[in-house]
Design an enzyme around this catalytic site. Structure first.
Site, PDB file in Angstrom:
ATOM      1  N   HIS A 101      32.248  37.363  32.052  1.00  0.00           N
ATOM      2  CA  HIS A 101      31.710  38.577  32.685  1.00  0.00           C
ATOM      3  C   HIS A 101      31.010  38.130  33.966  1.00  0.00           C
ATOM      4  CE1 HIS A 101      31.167  39.860  28.363  1.00  0.00           C
ATOM      5  NE2 HIS A 101      31.453  41.049  28.816  1.00  0.00           N
ATOM      6  N   ASP A 104      27.421  37.170  33.291  1.00  0.00           N
ATOM      7  CA  ASP A 104      27.007  36.050  32.448  1.00  0.00           C
ATOM      8  C   ASP A 104      27.219  34.721  33.159  1.00  0.00           C
ATOM      9  OD1 ASP A 104      29.719  36.945  30.339  1.00  0.00           O
ATOM     10  OD2 ASP A 104      29.780  35.254  31.697  1.00  0.00           O
TER      11      ASP A 104
HETATM   12  C1  XLS Z   1      31.719  43.362  22.846  1.00  0.00           C
HETATM   13  C2  XLS Z   1      32.983  42.986  23.454  1.00  0.00           C
HETATM   14  C3  XLS Z   1      32.843  42.224  24.740  1.00  0.00           C
HETATM   15  C4  XLS Z   1      34.131  42.259  25.516  1.00  0.00           C
HETATM   16  C5  XLS Z   1      33.989  41.882  26.941  1.00  0.00           C
HETATM   17  O1  XLS Z   1      31.630  43.736  21.693  1.00  0.00           O
HETATM   18  O2  XLS Z   1      33.747  42.286  22.530  1.00  0.00           O
HETATM   19  O3  XLS Z   1      32.434  40.926  24.509  1.00  0.00           O
HETATM   20  O4  XLS Z   1      35.094  41.465  24.930  1.00  0.00           O
HETATM   21  O5  XLS Z   1      33.141  42.716  27.621  1.00  0.00           O
END
Ligand code: XLS
Ligand code: NI
Ligand code: NI
Length: 437
Positions: A101, A104
């Site tokens: 992301h 992150d």
């Molecule tokens: C959250 C999601 C997230 C997505 C990416 O529950 O799994 O991690 O995969 O934003």
């Protein structure tokens, strides 16, 4: 170049008899299974968010994880320090791909401009590490849920300027994903849903979400980004109802808004079970619509009702996943992306290795078992013969569109009763699957 795991070299395949916890027992990267290497089939990917940012905090307590690369750092300095540690782990695991992301890998700045600059700074480091290691970007995504501005959602916010901000953020992340050679881009709903219908104009919010996705598709064309777009279903958490609630709901939404040609599904095991489905079900739903894109490989805990994002270790589960994936032509643009985190009590850096090694081995076994079941052919033959009445006679004629209610009534009035039904043989088939485990 820091080396956080000096005693650990690249994890090697040692075979099923090995007792070495830092070796693969089943994942043998170059081994050919059903015509392709295991690496080509599985397209493993490691996620930045859980691996680097997961600190073990939960609703009841703060961080527990020991992460030497984080020591004493914060903000952009911390973000910079995490990049080489992440690639050391990914490289030693032999991961061909990773996913991130925007927020992150790089922190939130005070303004959008500052956030963009920080993302560029980190993207340059990611690029250098990609070039050094050969690890590729499976997909990028924007984090549109942590910041307070996204409390009502991003593309579905009641606040139009929040929609605009989210659009600007995705625009930037698409550019960065493109610059890093990303093979895809994922939309997970984040807070695109509602807490109460008393304050929600659902139709308007869904229209906005569709507009947002169309803008993303248009912008990708504009910059020449050819990666696959994914939407990731999840029924709840953080909102009580997420609009992308399951595969069927996503497909319906994509069809309604003319987005199906542009997006496939990124299915996550724990999201499937939260929706009251198995992962196999979700993969079937997506596969039969030609929209099986990628997998967020993890697992939930049946005794806990939330997204625990545990590493997948259940061979029955991975067999089902790989059997369904192979049935629909395998993972082409997507991969087996470990959207999974170590438990709060698994505090050591080396636990990240145990977790991924276990997940990779579980999927490698699932792949080999699935390939063996397919080569054996009895399961597919059974399913085919179960539908034999559709291959000729009235069945073939219905499928060809040649029958009507009238013609079928005539037939059944003549016959008086339908042909006798045959056993579904569920237990026989369950035993057959177990022969291969
Ligand atoms: C959250 C999601 C997230 C997505 C990416 O529950 O799994 O991690 O995969 O934003
Ligand atoms: Ni996910
Ligand atoms: Ni999840």
């Amino acid at each position: 170049m820091p080396d956080y795991f000096p005693t650990l070299s690249r994890v090697a395949y040692e075979g099923p008899k090995s007792k070495n916890p830092f070796a693969f027992k089943h994942y043998n990267a170059g081994e050919i299974v059903a015509g392709k290497t295991m690496t080509e089939h599985l397209r493993f990917s490691i996620v930045y968010w859980h691996t680097m940012c997961g600190q073990g905090a939960d609703m009841f307590g703060g961080p527990t994880a020991i992460r030497p690369w984080d020591a004493g750092l914060s903000g952009l300095d911390l973000a910079k320090a995490r990049v080489p540690a992440f690639f050391e782990i990914a490289e030693k695991l032999g991961m061909p791909y990773y996913a991130f992301h925007d927020r992150d890998v790089a922190p939130h700045g005070k303004t959008l401009r500052e956030s963009n600059e920080w993302l560029d700074t980190i993207a340059a480091l990611l690029k250098a590490q990609q070039e050094r290691t050969g690890i590729k970007l499976l997909w990028g995504t924007s984090q549109l849920f942590a910041h307070a501005r996204y409390m009502h959602g991003a593309a579905t916010s009641c606040n139009a300027e929040v929609f605009a901000f989210a659009a600007a953020q995705v625009k930037k992340t698409l550019e960065v994903t493109h610059a890093l050679g990303g093979e895809g881009y994922t939309f997970w709903g984040g807070r695109e849903g509602y807490s109460t219908l008393w304050n929600t104009d659902m139709k308007r919010e869904l229209d906005h979400l569709a507009k947002f996705l169309h803008m993303a598709v248009d912008y990708a064309k504009e910059i020449g980004f050819k990666g696959q777009f994914y939407i990731e279903p999840k029924p709840k958490e953080p909102t009580k109802h997420q609009y992308d609630s399951d595969a069927a709901a996503c497909l319906n939404f994509l069809r309604e808004y003319d987005l199906l040609p542009h997006l496939k599904l990124n299915l996550e095991t724990n999201h499937a079970t939260l929706a009251g489905h198995s992962m196999q079900h979700e993969m079937e739903v997506a596969g039969s619509a030609g929209a099986l894109g990628s997998m967020d490989a993890n697992t939930g805990d049946l005794l806990l009702g939330w997204d625990t994002d545990q590493f997948p270790t259940d061979i029955y589960l991975t067999t089902q996943c790989m059997l369904t994936a192979l049935k629909y032509g395998g993972l082409t643009t997507g991969g087996v992306n470990f959207d999974a985190k170590v438990r709060r009590e698994s505090i050591d850096p080396e636990d990240l290795f145990h977790a991924h090694i276990g997940g990779m081995d579980a999927f490698a076994r699932g792949l080999k078992i699935a390939a063996a079941i397919r080569a054996d052919g009895r399961l597919a033959d059974f399913v085919k013969s179960r539908y034999a009445s559709w291959d000729s006679g009235v069945g073939a004629s219905i499928e060809a569109g040649k029958e009507t209610f009238g013609s079928l009534e005539k037939l059944m009035l003549e016959k008086g009763e339908a042909a006798a039904c045959q056993s579904g043989r569920q237990e026989f088939l369950e035993n057959l699957i177990n022969e291969f485990l």
